[in-house]
Write a protein that holds these residues in place. Structure first.
Motif, PDB file in Angstrom:
ATOM      1  N   PHE A  68     -12.662  -6.866 -13.070  1.00  0.00           N
ATOM      2  CA  PHE A  68     -12.071  -5.528 -13.079  1.00  0.00           C
ATOM      3  C   PHE A  68     -12.692  -4.623 -12.017  1.00  0.00           C
ATOM      4  O   PHE A  68     -12.011  -3.764 -11.446  1.00  0.00           O
ATOM      5  CB  PHE A  68     -12.199  -4.895 -14.473  1.00  0.00           C
ATOM      6  N   THR A  69     -13.987  -4.829 -11.747  1.00  0.00           N
ATOM      7  CA  THR A  69     -14.637  -4.040 -10.688  1.00  0.00           C
ATOM      8  C   THR A  69     -14.032  -4.348  -9.326  1.00  0.00           C
ATOM      9  O   THR A  69     -13.670  -3.436  -8.567  1.00  0.00           O
ATOM     10  CB  THR A  69     -16.155  -4.334 -10.665  1.00  0.00           C
ATOM     11  N   PHE A  70     -13.890  -5.642  -9.035  1.00  0.00           N
ATOM     12  CA  PHE A  70     -13.329  -6.018  -7.735  1.00  0.00           C
ATOM     13  C   PHE A  70     -11.818  -5.786  -7.675  1.00  0.00           C
ATOM     14  O   PHE A  70     -11.266  -5.651  -6.585  1.00  0.00           O
ATOM     15  CB  PHE A  70     -13.682  -7.471  -7.420  1.00  0.00           C
ATOM     16  N   SER A  71     -11.158  -5.736  -8.820  1.00  0.00           N
ATOM     17  CA  SER A  71      -9.737  -5.369  -8.828  1.00  0.00           C
ATOM     18  C   SER A  71      -9.563  -3.924  -8.369  1.00  0.00           C
ATOM     19  O   SER A  71      -8.641  -3.598  -7.610  1.00  0.00           O
ATOM     20  CB  SER A  71      -9.157  -5.557 -10.227  1.00  0.00           C
ATOM     21  N   TYR A  72     -10.483  -3.061  -8.819  1.00  0.00           N
ATOM     22  CA  TYR A  72     -10.447  -1.662  -8.365  1.00  0.00           C
ATOM     23  C   TYR A  72     -10.764  -1.570  -6.875  1.00  0.00           C
ATOM     24  O   TYR A  72     -10.104  -0.835  -6.124  1.00  0.00           O
ATOM     25  CB  TYR A  72     -11.447  -0.830  -9.164  1.00  0.00           C
ATOM     26  N   ILE A  73     -11.773  -2.329  -6.433  1.00  0.00           N
ATOM     27  CA  ILE A  73     -12.118  -2.349  -5.009  1.00  0.00           C
ATOM     28  C   ILE A  73     -10.933  -2.823  -4.175  1.00  0.00           C
ATOM     29  O   ILE A  73     -10.670  -2.314  -3.087  1.00  0.00           O
ATOM     30  CB  ILE A  73     -13.362  -3.239  -4.767  1.00  0.00           C
ATOM     31  N   SER A  74     -10.191  -3.807  -4.699  1.00  0.00           N
ATOM     32  CA  SER A  74      -9.003  -4.320  -4.009  1.00  0.00           C
ATOM     33  C   SER A  74      -7.958  -3.227  -3.819  1.00  0.00           C
ATOM     34  O   SER A  74      -7.356  -3.102  -2.741  1.00  0.00           O
ATOM     35  CB  SER A  74      -8.402  -5.481  -4.805  1.00  0.00           C
ATOM     36  N   SER A  75      -7.740  -2.422  -4.856  1.00  0.00           N
ATOM     37  CA  SER A  75      -6.748  -1.350  -4.745  1.00  0.00           C
ATOM     38  C   SER A  75      -7.180  -0.275  -3.760  1.00  0.00           C
ATOM     39  O   SER A  75      -6.350   0.364  -3.112  1.00  0.00           O
ATOM     40  CB  SER A  75      -6.517  -0.716  -6.123  1.00  0.00           C
ATOM     41  N   VAL A  76      -8.501  -0.082  -3.617  1.00  0.00           N
ATOM     42  CA  VAL A  76      -9.013   0.929  -2.681  1.00  0.00           C
ATOM     43  C   VAL A  76      -8.956   0.428  -1.239  1.00  0.00           C
ATOM     44  O   VAL A  76      -8.538   1.148  -0.326  1.00  0.00           O
ATOM     45  CB  VAL A  76     -10.470   1.316  -3.058  1.00  0.00           C
ATOM     46  N   THR A  77      -9.360  -0.832  -1.022  1.00  0.00           N
ATOM     47  CA  THR A  77      -9.434  -1.375   0.340  1.00  0.00           C
ATOM     48  C   THR A  77      -8.089  -1.860   0.867  1.00  0.00           C
ATOM     49  O   THR A  77      -7.909  -1.987   2.074  1.00  0.00           O
ATOM     50  CB  THR A  77     -10.430  -2.552   0.387  1.00  0.00           C
ATOM     51  N   GLY A  78      -7.146  -2.162  -0.039  1.00  0.00           N
ATOM     52  CA  GLY A  78      -5.846  -2.677   0.400  1.00  0.00           C
ATOM     53  C   GLY A  78      -5.835  -4.177   0.626  1.00  0.00           C
ATOM     54  O   GLY A  78      -4.842  -4.716   1.100  1.00  0.00           O
ATOM     55  N   VAL A  79      -6.920  -4.861   0.276  1.00  0.00           N
ATOM     56  CA  VAL A  79      -6.967  -6.324   0.383  1.00  0.00           C
ATOM     57  C   VAL A  79      -6.198  -6.916  -0.800  1.00  0.00           C
ATOM     58  O   VAL A  79      -6.313  -6.407  -1.922  1.00  0.00           O
ATOM     59  CB  VAL A  79      -8.427  -6.827   0.372  1.00  0.00           C
ATOM     60  N   PRO A  80      -5.390  -7.969  -0.592  1.00  0.00           N
ATOM     61  CA  PRO A  80      -4.664  -8.580  -1.715  1.00  0.00           C
ATOM     62  C   PRO A  80      -5.618  -8.946  -2.851  1.00  0.00           C
ATOM     63  O   PRO A  80      -6.726  -9.432  -2.617  1.00  0.00           O
ATOM     64  CB  PRO A  80      -4.036  -9.839  -1.093  1.00  0.00           C
ATOM     65  N   THR A  81      -5.183  -8.718  -4.091  1.00  0.00           N
ATOM     66  CA  THR A  81      -6.038  -8.954  -5.255  1.00  0.00           C
ATOM     67  C   THR A  81      -6.500 -10.404  -5.331  1.00  0.00           C
ATOM     68  O   THR A  81      -7.674 -10.684  -5.605  1.00  0.00           O
ATOM     69  CB  THR A  81      -5.288  -8.575  -6.549  1.00  0.00           C
ATOM     70  N   THR A  82      -5.563 -11.345  -5.078  1.00  0.00           N
ATOM     71  CA  THR A  82      -5.928 -12.760  -5.140  1.00  0.00           C
ATOM     72  C   THR A  82      -7.026 -13.082  -4.133  1.00  0.00           C
ATOM     73  O   THR A  82      -8.004 -13.769  -4.455  1.00  0.00           O
ATOM     74  CB  THR A  82      -4.699 -13.643  -4.869  1.00  0.00           C
ATOM     75  N   LEU A  83      -6.880 -12.583  -2.898  1.00  0.00           N
ATOM     76  CA  LEU A  83      -7.892 -12.820  -1.865  1.00  0.00           C
ATOM     77  C   LEU A  83      -9.219 -12.191  -2.258  1.00  0.00           C
ATOM     78  O   LEU A  83     -10.291 -12.782  -2.054  1.00  0.00           O
ATOM     79  CB  LEU A  83      -7.403 -12.267  -0.524  1.00  0.00           C
TER      80      LEU A  83
END
Length: 604
Positions: A219-234
């Motif tokens: 969940f922490t990196f899912s939030y980081i993904s939404s902030v950075t714009g990197v695909p969640t799977t990646l």
């Protein structure tokens, strides 16, 4: 929430799963069917916000576990090959799916583009689930290609959104650079976090804490993904790779497995719940089979031409059949943005469900299917010859290509990409200019403008053909130099037939490249110009270009096998040769210094 209907849905899924496991079929089919029945007859929506937390956890935990299983010692070689396979597959799907949507399904250019997205991305979660616990030769390659497909789909969709109906190289480049840099920074941050800050899981005894560790990270990196714009799977795969370096990571993954399995059940129920039984289901089912066939052919062929033997390549293609739900997500998002791709949305739903069911039926019978492919391979005379020719080409020609030829192919390929994109930029731009500057009362000038566009289209077609032929002759030259060293007469004869250099081989390639670009160009040109002007101009251009190019004298002009009307200057040849010699000298000096250091240490 109706807990009675929910309980009945889960009970039906449990009964179906028990029956299917008795029949040696995957229980995934039971969960998909359970989701369909629940949404159609019981009114249970597994895609509601109440279940979104569980389905999101399933996908993210699975991607995180995939990352922890990557062997970094093989990463460079693996991803180099995976990128080649993924790009070759993307090219085939882009051509076949786009024109299938455009001319067979009549979805229009926008709908056909979204159909490409729905046809491209293999479900990483399903492929990992189907291959779990099995010894598969190219398992890491399959998962790596599936991960790259996630990135490809994300990039294509991000570019479509970023462009907003206007083409801009700067926007495309910005999207690519932003995601690449964000991915690199994210991986470095995850590596630092796990190795320097996070305590070692091997020292933890309480099972609840061990289970909570990956859930918190996900969940922490899912939030980081939404902030950075990197695909969640990646993002999850990168964080998983970083987490694998921590002591006790295997213990965490083993402990979290039951939680992942529980969450995946609801994920498959949610996928099944996207489709409701109705009369139009048969039509969408047939379209789904067509798209699955395109996906299977494209991946298998791409894997084959990259060096995998025919039987192994077309066996691996079966694992790549289950398609991801990303096509559903992007088409639904496009509908919310006001883009009419509702048909593609329905097709995406049926494709995900059909491909998942088909894969779960075929994968347990993979050995029998592999034997069937092997029998087809053995009973044909041409396939073994092509197989050996492709393997020799990848090993000998591409593996030992001269620096000069490699440099020329790279530059010419980049120019080809530019010419492929130009029709989608030039003609819409010219149409806007025409609508702004030409008054409706001066309609006769519009026809002159259409003729001018037809001339521009002919020039683009000519330049694309010339560049394609230059690449063709460079590769042919490299093949001819190396085929002379082969002792087998039958092998030489095979390549002579494949190339047919003295006959119509070059003409066949020229016509193929012209027709490919003509279809690509016409789809953009006819959106603005009347067919009565553009179509005859394009057809006549093909004949003129064929006659002109065929009359040009392509000659072998150097040991680097470049075929062109113009000779490279001696200055250019000397410059490239000097660069190669200096590169070799640097390598020699490094190796020499290593040996001297070892000798110095021994003497001490």
């Amino acid at each position: 929430m109706d807990y009675g209907a929910l309980g009945l849905s889960l009970l039906l899924s449990l009964v179906f799963a028990f029956i299917l496991t008795r029949l040696k079929l995957s229980p995934i089919i039971a969960y998909l069917i359970g989701g369909i029945l629940a949404s159609t007859y019981l009114g249970v929506n597994f895609n509601s916000p109440e279940f979104s937390l569980i389905t999101s956890l399933a996908l993210n935990l699975l991607a995180f576990e995939i990352g922890t299983g990557f062997d970094l010692t093989k990463a460079r070689e693996l991803f180099t090959r995976a990128i080649f396979v993924a790009l070759a597959e993307l090219t085939l799907i882009l051509i076949i799916s786009y024109y299938t949507g455009l001319y067979i399904l009549h979805l229009g250019s926008v709908g056909s583009t979204f159909l490409v997205l729905a046809s491209l991305d293999t479900s990483t979660s399903i492929i990992y689930k189907l291959t779990e616990g099995k010894k598969i030769r190219d398992k890491d390659l399959l998962i790596a290609v599936a991960s790259i497909e996630d990135i490809e789909v994300f990039f294509i969709y991000s570019v479509i959104v970023a462009l907003g109906g206007k083409f801009s190289f700067i926007k495309i480049l910005t999207v690519i650079i932003e995601v690449s840099l964000a991915s690199l920074i994210l991986y470095i941050f995850a590596r630092f976090l796990f190795q320097r800050i996070l305590f070692s899981p091997s020292k933890v005894e309480d099972e609840s804490i061990i289970i909570l560790i990956p859930i918190v990270l996900v969940f922490t990196f899912s939030y980081i993904s939404s902030v950075t714009g990197v695909p969640t799977t990646l993002t999850m795969i990168l964080s998983g790779i970083a987490f694998s370096s921590v002591s006790g990571s295997e213990k965490v993954i083993k402990t979290i497995a039951p939680v992942r399995e529980f969450a995946l059940i609801f994920f498959f129920l949610a996928v099944g719940g996207l489709l409701k039984l109705n009369e139009s289901l048969i039509g969408f089912f047939l379209i789904s089979l067509l798209i699955i066939a395109i996906k299977y052919f494209s991946f298998s062929t791409a894997s084959w031409i990259s060096g995998t033997n025919f039987v192994q390549a077309y066996t691996n293609g079966i694992y790549m059949i289950p398609l991801s739900e990303f096509g559903i997500i992007v088409s639904l998002d496009a509908i919310e943005e006001g883009i009419n791709v509702y048909t593609v949305y329905l097709i995406s739903i049926s494709v995900v469900i059909t491909s998942s069911i088909l894969a779960t039926v075929l994968v347990p019978r993979i050995q029998k299917l592999s034997k069937l492919i092997s029998e087809i391979y053995s009973n044909t005379s041409i396939l073994p010859q092509l197989d050996s020719a492709i393997a020799w080409f990848n090993r000998t020609v591409l593996g030992q290509i001269t620096p000069f030829s490699k440099s020329e192919i790279t530059k010419l390929s980049l120019r080809l990409v530019v010419f492929i994109l130009l029709p989608f930029v030039v003609f819409p731009l010219l149409h806007k200019v025409c609508s702004i500057f030409i008054h409706p009362y001066l309609s006769f000038l519009t026809y002159a403008f259409f003729i001018g566009e037809a001339i521009i289209a002919s020039l683009l077609l000519y330049n694309f053909a010339v560049i394609s032929m230059r690449i063709y002759y460079i590769i042919v030259g490299e093949i001819l130099i190396r085929i002379m060293r082969v002792k087998s007469r039958s092998f030489k004869e095979l390549w002579r037939k494949l190339l047919d250099f003295a006959g119509v081989g070059n003409m066949f390639f020229l016509i193929s490249s012209l027709l490919f670009y003509l279809i690509l160009e016409t789809s953009s040109l006819l959106a603005y110009d009347p067919p009565s002007i553009s179509f005859p101009a394009e057809i006549s251009s093909i004949f003129i270009i064929i006659i002109y190019i065929n009359g040009r004298q392509f000659r072998k002009i150097s040991k680097f096998s470049i075929y062109s009307r113009r000779k490279p200057s001696y200055k250019k040849v000397i410059k490239i040769t000097v660069n190669v010699i200096l590169g070799c000298k640097k390598v020699y000096n490094k190796e020499r210094q290593k040996i001297l250091n070892i000798v110095h240490i021994i003497r001490r």
